[in-house]
Design a protein around this motif. Structure first.
Motif, mmCIF file in Angstrom:
data_model
loop_
_atom_site.group_PDB
_atom_site.id
_atom_site.type_symbol
_atom_site.label_atom_id
_atom_site.label_comp_id
_atom_site.label_asym_id
_atom_site.label_seq_id
_atom_site.Cartn_x
_atom_site.Cartn_y
_atom_site.Cartn_z
ATOM 1 N N ARG A 1 59.454 -48.970 -15.608
ATOM 2 C CA ARG A 1 59.025 -48.034 -16.642
ATOM 3 C C ARG A 1 60.205 -47.735 -17.559
ATOM 4 O O ARG A 1 61.307 -47.442 -17.103
ATOM 5 C CB ARG A 1 58.498 -46.749 -16.014
ATOM 6 N N LEU A 2 59.969 -47.861 -18.858
ATOM 7 C CA LEU A 2 60.988 -47.574 -19.864
ATOM 8 C C LEU A 2 60.860 -46.121 -20.296
ATOM 9 O O LEU A 2 59.758 -45.634 -20.582
ATOM 10 C CB LEU A 2 60.827 -48.479 -21.082
ATOM 11 N N LEU A 3 61.990 -45.463 -20.351
ATOM 12 C CA LEU A 3 62.022 -44.082 -20.797
ATOM 13 C C LEU A 3 62.834 -44.002 -22.092
ATOM 14 O O LEU A 3 63.796 -44.753 -22.270
ATOM 15 C CB LEU A 3 62.642 -43.192 -19.710
ATOM 16 N N PRO A 4 62.446 -43.187 -23.037
ATOM 17 C CA PRO A 4 61.475 -42.089 -22.895
ATOM 18 C C PRO A 4 60.024 -42.459 -23.183
ATOM 19 O O PRO A 4 59.141 -41.614 -23.079
ATOM 20 C CB PRO A 4 61.965 -41.089 -23.940
ATOM 21 N N SER A 5 59.721 -43.735 -23.577
ATOM 22 C CA SER A 5 58.357 -44.064 -23.983
ATOM 23 C C SER A 5 57.370 -44.004 -22.828
ATOM 24 O O SER A 5 56.177 -43.752 -23.033
ATOM 25 C CB SER A 5 58.319 -45.464 -24.600
ATOM 26 N N GLY A 6 57.840 -44.255 -21.594
ATOM 27 C CA GLY A 6 56.943 -44.290 -20.450
ATOM 28 C C GLY A 6 56.186 -45.589 -20.318
ATOM 29 O O GLY A 6 55.363 -45.742 -19.410
ATOM 30 N N GLU A 7 56.462 -46.549 -21.194
ATOM 31 C CA GLU A 7 55.750 -47.824 -21.150
ATOM 32 C C GLU A 7 56.139 -48.615 -19.908
ATOM 33 O O GLU A 7 57.301 -48.653 -19.508
ATOM 34 C CB GLU A 7 56.084 -48.633 -22.402
ATOM 35 N N GLU A 8 55.143 -49.288 -19.305
ATOM 36 C CA GLU A 8 55.380 -50.076 -18.109
ATOM 37 C C GLU A 8 55.453 -51.555 -18.472
ATOM 38 O O GLU A 8 54.598 -52.074 -19.197
ATOM 39 C CB GLU A 8 54.262 -49.840 -17.098
ATOM 40 N N ARG A 9 56.489 -52.201 -17.977
ATOM 41 C CA ARG A 9 56.708 -53.617 -18.258
ATOM 42 C C ARG A 9 57.173 -54.324 -16.993
ATOM 43 O O ARG A 9 57.575 -53.699 -16.018
ATOM 44 C CB ARG A 9 57.778 -53.782 -19.343
ATOM 45 N N ALA A 10 57.175 -55.657 -17.041
ATOM 46 C CA ALA A 10 57.712 -56.427 -15.926
ATOM 47 C C ALA A 10 59.225 -56.507 -16.030
ATOM 48 O O ALA A 10 59.795 -56.453 -17.121
ATOM 49 C CB ALA A 10 57.123 -57.835 -15.929
ATOM 50 N N ILE A 11 59.861 -56.625 -14.886
ATOM 51 C CA ILE A 11 61.319 -56.694 -14.848
ATOM 52 C C ILE A 11 61.759 -57.828 -13.924
ATOM 53 O O ILE A 11 61.136 -58.090 -12.893
ATOM 54 C CB ILE A 11 61.931 -55.356 -14.384
ATOM 55 N N THR A 12 62.807 -58.511 -14.328
ATOM 56 C CA THR A 12 63.473 -59.476 -13.458
ATOM 57 C C THR A 12 64.952 -59.144 -13.424
ATOM 58 O O THR A 12 65.564 -58.862 -14.460
ATOM 59 C CB THR A 12 63.292 -60.919 -13.969
ATOM 60 N N VAL A 13 65.508 -59.198 -12.242
ATOM 61 C CA VAL A 13 66.939 -58.955 -12.065
ATOM 62 C C VAL A 13 67.523 -60.131 -11.285
ATOM 63 O O VAL A 13 66.957 -60.552 -10.274
ATOM 64 C CB VAL A 13 67.207 -57.644 -11.308
ATOM 65 N N ILE A 14 68.636 -60.657 -11.765
ATOM 66 C CA ILE A 14 69.394 -61.668 -11.029
ATOM 67 C C ILE A 14 70.753 -61.075 -10.703
ATOM 68 O O ILE A 14 71.415 -60.494 -11.561
ATOM 69 C CB ILE A 14 69.565 -62.962 -11.842
ATOM 70 N N VAL A 15 71.147 -61.234 -9.449
ATOM 71 C CA VAL A 15 72.440 -60.737 -8.981
ATOM 72 C C VAL A 15 73.225 -61.935 -8.463
ATOM 73 O O VAL A 15 72.758 -62.653 -7.580
ATOM 74 C CB VAL A 15 72.261 -59.690 -7.864
ATOM 75 N N ASP A 16 74.400 -62.166 -9.025
ATOM 76 C CA ASP A 16 75.240 -63.310 -8.676
ATOM 77 C C ASP A 16 76.591 -62.774 -8.233
ATOM 78 O O ASP A 16 77.418 -62.377 -9.059
ATOM 79 C CB ASP A 16 75.394 -64.208 -9.908
ATOM 80 N N ARG A 17 76.812 -62.723 -6.920
ATOM 81 C CA ARG A 17 78.023 -62.067 -6.417
ATOM 82 C C ARG A 17 79.292 -62.860 -6.709
ATOM 83 O O ARG A 17 80.384 -62.298 -6.790
ATOM 84 C CB ARG A 17 77.902 -61.833 -4.914
#
Length: 648
Positions: free
Chosen positions: A596-612
């Protein structure tokens, strides 16, 4: 996401996996683009199937569950059907003129093809993808960089040793194409001129790809010195992969000729490769297809290419020797002339021999003097094939591709439905969930894809819906273009490419490239995995605090956890508590969910990549990539101590 720029890997995001994200609409009553209702979901993980509706929005999976109260612009009934991720063919010989339609592949349920296998293809991947995409694509395409093509571009067609400068030039070409998005370094060491490269020379060239954490699919080299041993050829592939720091892939894996019956021992050798992960791909037939002379005319006779080979045919002494060695290879690999079929003329080689009043070797020479004919070559036994298909790290790949040709190998029209209909439903050699895993999640992991291969929210809407009661192939060696049945619906990037078993003509495919944050890896769903990050991401000098803690239990369909990010540059705040899938490898993780994006409250998909420990970054710095569909992108470095990726 529109055009963007990945600061860790300078490529347009329109070609990178990060553009795939889509989410459920902010207003839960807003319609989806497509809903597939009442189907049984096989999500590509290999876990047990479950019932659910699939909601698709803006080309991606937005929701899975009970959507009985929701509307869609296109409502499709999947009752009695299996709903799966689109099948991924990681060994594609697609014809460029067939990619705008790709009917033979779509009717097999294939939505993505990886080109340039067996070491072939262009050494300018960016140009190749641009040209292929110019007329539109019915399926997605990606490509390897081919070792044989690289070798030929520097060394030519003759058998001679490379200088240090030659090795350097070849390494540069390999890395240039990896930077352009190649999904690995393929080889066909059984084919000339790649055949002329010594093992240590291959290792020196392809090892430049090690820091890209990619894969090495190879058509293994069978030589007369080893008695045309499949086992020796496979061992060489494993050796090259391990020595070069790449995942070796035994491509179109088979046990040929006199070694038939030894599949179990070969698979054991793969699983004991010094702890180094090894993969394979295979198709469900006991015959392959290639050039008539490619694997039978001796290497010395092909030195210098076709013109030199034809010159040697004209020398009576050489001709007799070549004919003898053709017959030796034919006997050892394909069981003699009865194992050779010519699809273009629909003749058995034994019939051609009778018509020409010539023995096998001489008949092959006479055919090759007229043209570079293709051949279907029988090689194996059913027991070996079943063992190879059951091997946990064997993906299904057809060694075929989009084609308009009607006189070809039946795999061009039937491979994937044959696995489902014959090897699952009829013989029960595989389960439904494992067969689908081998067509989707496993090949995606093998080549490094992160946005396709699984049917979970946040993934691209490449979807195949098939009828488990009827799916089957009909193509035969005599009628190789007979279409399969049972593939009911296919969506490519959310575009309906097959409806009610018929191709619609949609060109929803994309040219795909791989980034340095998409490693080849074994599947990880059988282990519990945890990802935690708490620190500050540095992106173009800006400091962005981030905190996430996401975990997924072994065998669980969904992950759990939380995510918080606030970017002082844009005043964007992102909060997420709903995750779909965590994928992990050594010091690396990727996961998708809804934010959820704030302050708009819009819901979207998210992808996160973590590369240690990003091997492409200076000092192997840790990196984090965050994308919220169409709304936000972050890519930067983070303190290594801030990142934790574990399996439990």
């Amino acid at each position: 996401m529109g055009e963007g720029y990945n600061r860790l890997n300078p490529m347009p995001l329109s070609f990178l996996f990060l553009l795939f994200l889509a989410a459920a609409p902010a207003n839960d009553e807003a319609p989806f683009d497509v809903i597939l209702r009442h189907g049984t979901i096989l999500d590509g993980t290999g876990l047990k199937p479950y019932r659910g509706d699939v909601g698709i929005l803006r080309g991606c999976i937005a929701r899975i569950g009970d959507l009985s109260g929701r509307r869609a612009q296109l409502d499709l009934d999947a009752s009695g059907m299996f709903v799966a991720p689109g099948f991924i063919n990681i060994h594609s010989h697609a014809a460029p003129n067939a990619l705008p339609t790709a009917a033979n592949m779509l009717l097999q349920g294939v939505t993505t093809e990886i080109l340039n296998p067996d070491g072939g293809g262009s050494t300018d991947l960016a140009r190749q993808m641009s040209l292929l995409g110019g007329a539109g694509l019915a399926v997605n395409i990606g490509a390897y960089v081919g070792f044989n093509s690289v070798w030929a571009s520097v060394m030519g067609q003759s058998d001679h040793r490379p200088s240090e400068e030659d090795i350097t030039r070849m390494r540069v070409l390999v890395e240039q194409n990896l930077r352009q998005g190649a999904f690995g370094v393929s080889a066909g060491l059984d084919y000339k001129p790649g055949y002329f490269a010594h093992t240590d020379e291959v290792i020196r060239v392809v090892s430049v790809a090690s820091r890209w954490r990619t894969n090495f699919p190879n058509h293994e080299r069978l030589t007369p010195e080893t008695g045309f041993s499949s086992r020796v050829g496979i061992a060489e592939t494993l050796q090259i992969g391990e020595s070069a720091g790449l995942v070796p892939v035994i491509t179109h894996m088979k046990i040929q000729g006199r070694e038939q019956g030894s599949a179990a021992a070969v698979i054991a050798s793969m699983n004991q490769a010094g702890g180094h992960y090894a993969a394979a791909d295979a198709y469900p037939y006991l015959a392959g297809q290639t050039g008539l002379g490619a694997l039978m005319v001796p290497a010395w006779a092909q030195d210098g290419g076709r013109p030199e080979m034809l010159n040697r045919f004209r020398n009576p002494e050489m001709r007799a020797r070549i004919a003898k060695e053709i017959e030796e290879a034919m006997d050892a690999r394909f069981g003699g002339p009865s194992g050779v079929y010519l699809p273009q003329t629909q003749q058995q080689l034994v019939d051609v021999m009778r018509d020409l009043h010539a023995p096998a070797g001489e008949a092959v020479i006479q055919i090759l003097e007229k043209q570079n004919a293709g051949a279907i070559l029988r090689f194996g036994i059913e027991d070996d094939l079943v063992k190879i298909l059951r091997n946990p790290s064997t993906a299904i790949a057809c060694d075929c591709g989009a084609s308009l040709e009607t006189r070809n190998h039946p795999r061009f029209y039937g491979a994937f439905p044959r696995v489902l209909g014959h090897y699952v439903r009829e013989t029960k050699a595989l389960t439904w969930e494992d067969a689908v895993r081998k067509m989707t999640g496993l090949p995606a992991n093998t080549v490094g894809i992160v946005d396709r291969g699984f049917l979970v929210p946040g993934m691209v809407a490449d979807v195949t819906v098939f009828d488990p009661a009827t799916v089957i192939d009909h193509a035969t060696y005599e009628d190789p273009a007979a279409p399969s049945e049972g593939i009911r619906y296919v969506l490519v990037n959310g575009h309906l490419a097959v409806r009610d078993g018929k191709v619609t003509g949609e060109r929803g495919g994309r040219a795909l490239v791989r980034s340095g944050h998409m490693p080849s890896r074994p599947m990880s769903v059988d282990a519990a995995r945890d990802v935690a990050v708490k620190g500050t991401v540095t992106d173009s000098g800006a400091k962005v605090p981030i905190a996430l803690n996401v975990a997924q239990d072994a065998g669980a369909n969904r992950a759990k956890g939380s995510f918080r990010l606030t970017d002082p540059r844009t005043k964007t705040a992102i909060r997420a508590n709903e995750w779909s899938l965590v994928q992990v490898a050594d010091q690396w993780a990727a996961f998708t969910g809804r934010a959820r994006l704030l302050p708009s409250g819009e819901e979207r998909a998210i992808t996160v990549i973590v590369d240690r420990a990003d091997p492409l970054a200076a000092n192997h710095a840790a990196a984090v990539v965050v994308d919220v569909e169409g709304a936000y992108h972050l890519a930067g470095s983070i303190e290594p101590g801030s990142v934790k990726v574990t399996r439990r």
